[in-house]
Motif scaffolding. Structure first.
Motif, PDB file in Angstrom:
ATOM      1  N   UNK A  23       0.815  -1.212   0.000  1.00  0.00           N
ATOM      2  CA  UNK A  23       0.000   0.000   0.000  1.00  0.00           C
ATOM      3  C   UNK A  23       0.849   1.262   0.000  1.00  0.00           C
ATOM      4  N   UNK A  24       2.126   1.119   0.374  1.00  0.00           N
ATOM      5  CA  UNK A  24       3.029   2.260   0.308  1.00  0.00           C
ATOM      6  C   UNK A  24       3.141   2.842  -1.091  1.00  0.00           C
ATOM      7  N   UNK A  25       2.916   2.032  -2.123  1.00  0.00           N
ATOM      8  CA  UNK A  25       2.940   2.537  -3.495  1.00  0.00           C
ATOM      9  C   UNK A  25       1.814   3.538  -3.729  1.00  0.00           C
ATOM     10  N   UNK A  26       0.645   3.275  -3.132  1.00  0.00           N
ATOM     11  CA  UNK A  26      -0.477   4.200  -3.274  1.00  0.00           C
ATOM     12  C   UNK A  26      -0.250   5.486  -2.485  1.00  0.00           C
ATOM     13  N   UNK A  27       0.560   5.398  -1.430  1.00  0.00           N
ATOM     14  CA  UNK A  27       0.960   6.620  -0.729  1.00  0.00           C
ATOM     15  C   UNK A  27       1.885   7.452  -1.593  1.00  0.00           C
ATOM     16  N   UNK A  28       2.819   6.791  -2.254  1.00  0.00           N
ATOM     17  CA  UNK A  28       3.791   7.507  -3.085  1.00  0.00           C
ATOM     18  C   UNK A  28       3.103   8.309  -4.182  1.00  0.00           C
ATOM     19  N   UNK A  29       2.017   7.772  -4.723  1.00  0.00           N
ATOM     20  CA  UNK A  29       1.286   8.457  -5.789  1.00  0.00           C
ATOM     21  C   UNK A  29       0.171   9.347  -5.243  1.00  0.00           C
ATOM     22  N   UNK A  30       0.048   9.414  -3.914  1.00  0.00           N
ATOM     23  CA  UNK A  30      -0.936  10.259  -3.232  1.00  0.00           C
ATOM     24  C   UNK A  30      -2.367   9.944  -3.672  1.00  0.00           C
ATOM     25  N   UNK A  31      -2.630   8.654  -3.845  1.00  0.00           N
ATOM     26  CA  UNK A  31      -3.979   8.222  -4.201  1.00  0.00           C
ATOM     27  C   UNK A  31      -4.838   7.940  -2.972  1.00  0.00           C
ATOM     28  N   UNK A  32      -4.212   7.881  -1.785  1.00  0.00           N
ATOM     29  CA  UNK A  32      -4.949   7.602  -0.547  1.00  0.00           C
ATOM     30  C   UNK A  32      -5.273   8.909   0.165  1.00  0.00           C
ATOM     31  N   UNK A  33      -6.551   9.065   0.492  1.00  0.00           N
ATOM     32  CA  UNK A  33      -7.003  10.232   1.258  1.00  0.00           C
ATOM     33  C   UNK A  33      -7.012   9.937   2.749  1.00  0.00           C
ATOM     34  N   UNK A  88       3.999   2.240  11.727  1.00  0.00           N
ATOM     35  CA  UNK A  88       5.342   2.623  12.131  1.00  0.00           C
ATOM     36  C   UNK A  88       6.468   2.294  11.187  1.00  0.00           C
ATOM     37  N   UNK A  89       6.215   1.574  10.080  1.00  0.00           N
ATOM     38  CA  UNK A  89       7.298   1.179   9.186  1.00  0.00           C
ATOM     39  C   UNK A  89       7.340   1.994   7.901  1.00  0.00           C
ATOM     40  N   UNK A  90       6.617   3.112   7.854  1.00  0.00           N
ATOM     41  CA  UNK A  90       6.490   3.844   6.603  1.00  0.00           C
ATOM     42  C   UNK A  90       6.776   5.326   6.816  1.00  0.00           C
ATOM     43  N   UNK A  91       7.942   5.773   6.360  1.00  0.00           N
ATOM     44  CA  UNK A  91       8.346   7.168   6.544  1.00  0.00           C
ATOM     45  C   UNK A  91       7.459   8.121   5.750  1.00  0.00           C
ATOM     46  N   UNK A  92       7.015   7.713   4.553  1.00  0.00           N
ATOM     47  CA  UNK A  92       6.160   8.573   3.741  1.00  0.00           C
ATOM     48  C   UNK A  92       4.793   8.738   4.390  1.00  0.00           C
ATOM     49  N   UNK A  93       4.305   7.686   5.025  1.00  0.00           N
ATOM     50  CA  UNK A  93       3.061   7.793   5.792  1.00  0.00           C
ATOM     51  C   UNK A  93       3.210   8.862   6.864  1.00  0.00           C
ATOM     52  N   UNK A  94       4.276   8.807   7.622  1.00  0.00           N
ATOM     53  CA  UNK A  94       4.508   9.791   8.686  1.00  0.00           C
ATOM     54  C   UNK A  94       4.565  11.201   8.117  1.00  0.00           C
ATOM     55  N   UNK A  95       5.286  11.360   7.011  1.00  0.00           N
ATOM     56  CA  UNK A  95       5.430  12.689   6.424  1.00  0.00           C
ATOM     57  C   UNK A  95       4.085  13.253   5.984  1.00  0.00           C
ATOM     58  N   UNK A  96       3.285  12.425   5.283  1.00  0.00           N
ATOM     59  CA  UNK A  96       1.992  12.899   4.797  1.00  0.00           C
ATOM     60  C   UNK A  96       1.040  13.203   5.945  1.00  0.00           C
ATOM     61  N   UNK A  97       1.055  12.366   6.980  1.00  0.00           N
ATOM     62  CA  UNK A  97       0.156  12.595   8.117  1.00  0.00           C
ATOM     63  C   UNK A  97       0.524  13.867   8.870  1.00  0.00           C
ATOM     64  N   UNK A 140      -2.728  13.545   4.762  1.00  0.00           N
ATOM     65  CA  UNK A 140      -3.346  12.225   4.906  1.00  0.00           C
ATOM     66  C   UNK A 140      -4.142  12.168   6.199  1.00  0.00           C
ATOM     67  N   UNK A 141      -5.395  11.695   6.111  1.00  0.00           N
ATOM     68  CA  UNK A 141      -6.211  11.477   7.297  1.00  0.00           C
ATOM     69  C   UNK A 141      -5.910  10.098   7.870  1.00  0.00           C
ATOM     70  N   UNK A 142      -6.015   9.985   9.189  1.00  0.00           N
ATOM     71  CA  UNK A 142      -5.726   8.714   9.862  1.00  0.00           C
ATOM     72  C   UNK A 142      -6.763   8.447  10.934  1.00  0.00           C
ATOM     73  N   UNK A 143      -7.332   7.253  10.905  1.00  0.00           N
ATOM     74  CA  UNK A 143      -8.223   6.780  11.963  1.00  0.00           C
ATOM     75  C   UNK A 143      -7.593   5.544  12.583  1.00  0.00           C
ATOM     76  N   UNK A 144      -7.065   5.701  13.800  1.00  0.00           N
ATOM     77  CA  UNK A 144      -6.435   4.575  14.480  1.00  0.00           C
ATOM     78  C   UNK A 144      -7.484   3.660  15.089  1.00  0.00           C
ATOM     79  N   UNK A 145      -7.293   2.358  14.946  1.00  0.00           N
ATOM     80  CA  UNK A 145      -8.140   1.350  15.564  1.00  0.00           C
ATOM     81  C   UNK A 145      -7.271   0.341  16.289  1.00  0.00           C
TER      82      UNK A 145
END
Length: 236
Positions: free
Chosen positions: A62-72, A80-89, A94-99
């Protein structure tokens, strides 16, 4: 009903649209639907809300979809294993709902069973409980969690027969069964498609009634985090 398609792109045809919701199976990089993820990247669909335990790693899954900014928005347990996730959040992209992990799995399973909501003690007294209904049962406080009813489920299995009965391999089973059940349409990618009747009914993990489309393909099976130790040498 013919469920077998020639490629991930063919299996997604007519199903994807901007702003859709997707449940994705897998845990870390184990049992992820990598071929379908690649096809989503190629489709260019955007503003996705994805429910998955995590969001892959940088440049894979799913990190590929982060790279292309297709995930809202991500609905996840661990990121915790994705630096681009952290940067976007942290930058508000990027919106995040923790469960909690069990809550996320149960939200998927509940939707697959047609259950709109359930009460759980998990998260009571934490930020998870903020804004949610609280109710007492036998002197204990519970919070209301809702079922995750999604537009599409994408999952990975080991084997499928032609009607979509699925067998998962060991820990790759993880979130895949509940994720498969909660989408309006379920697409599964497998390593092998076998003839009907060749699977032992007692070994089937998910019945084909939940599966709409199947593809077979080759998978990279990348290791998320390689841990090694020095080679031991024989004592002289």
């Amino acid at each position: 009903m013919q469920k077998i398609y020639g490629s991930a792109a063919e299996a997604l045809d007519g199903l994807v649209f901007d702003g859709m919701t997707i449940a994705a199976g897998g845990f870390g990089l184990c049992g992820i639907p990598e071929l379908l993820i690649d096809a989503l990247v190629e489709s260019g669909v955007k503003d996705l809300t994805i429910a998955s335990n995590n969001c892959g790693v940088d440049g894979f899954g799913l990190g590929k979809l982060l790279d292309t900014k297709q995930i809202k928005k991500m609905i996840s347990s661990y990121v915790g294993e994705n630096a681009e996730f952290m940067r976007q959040y942290l930058s508000g992209e990027l919106e995040l709902e923790f469960n909690p992990q069990g809550t996320l799995a149960e939200r998927m399973r509940a939707a697959g069973a047609g259950i709109p909501g359930f009460y759980t003690k998990t998260g009571v007294g934490t930020q998870i409980a903020e804004g949610k209904e609280h109710k007492d049962f036998n002197g204990e406080t519970y919070i209301l969690e809702t079922g995750l009813f999604m537009d599409l489920s994408i999952v990975k299995a080991w084997k499928a027969d032609e009607t979509g009965n699925l067998v998962f391999r060991k820990t790759a089973r993880n979130f895949n069964p509940p994720a498969a059940t909660c989408g309006k349409v379920c697409i599964v990618e497998v390593e092998e498609i076998v003839p009907n009747g060749s699977l032992d009914p007692d070994h089937i993990h998910l019945p084909g009634i939940y599966v709409n489309r199947i593809i077979q393909g080759e998978h990279e099976k990348r290791i998320e985090k390689v841990t090694t130790r020095p080679r031991e040498t024989a004592a002289e």
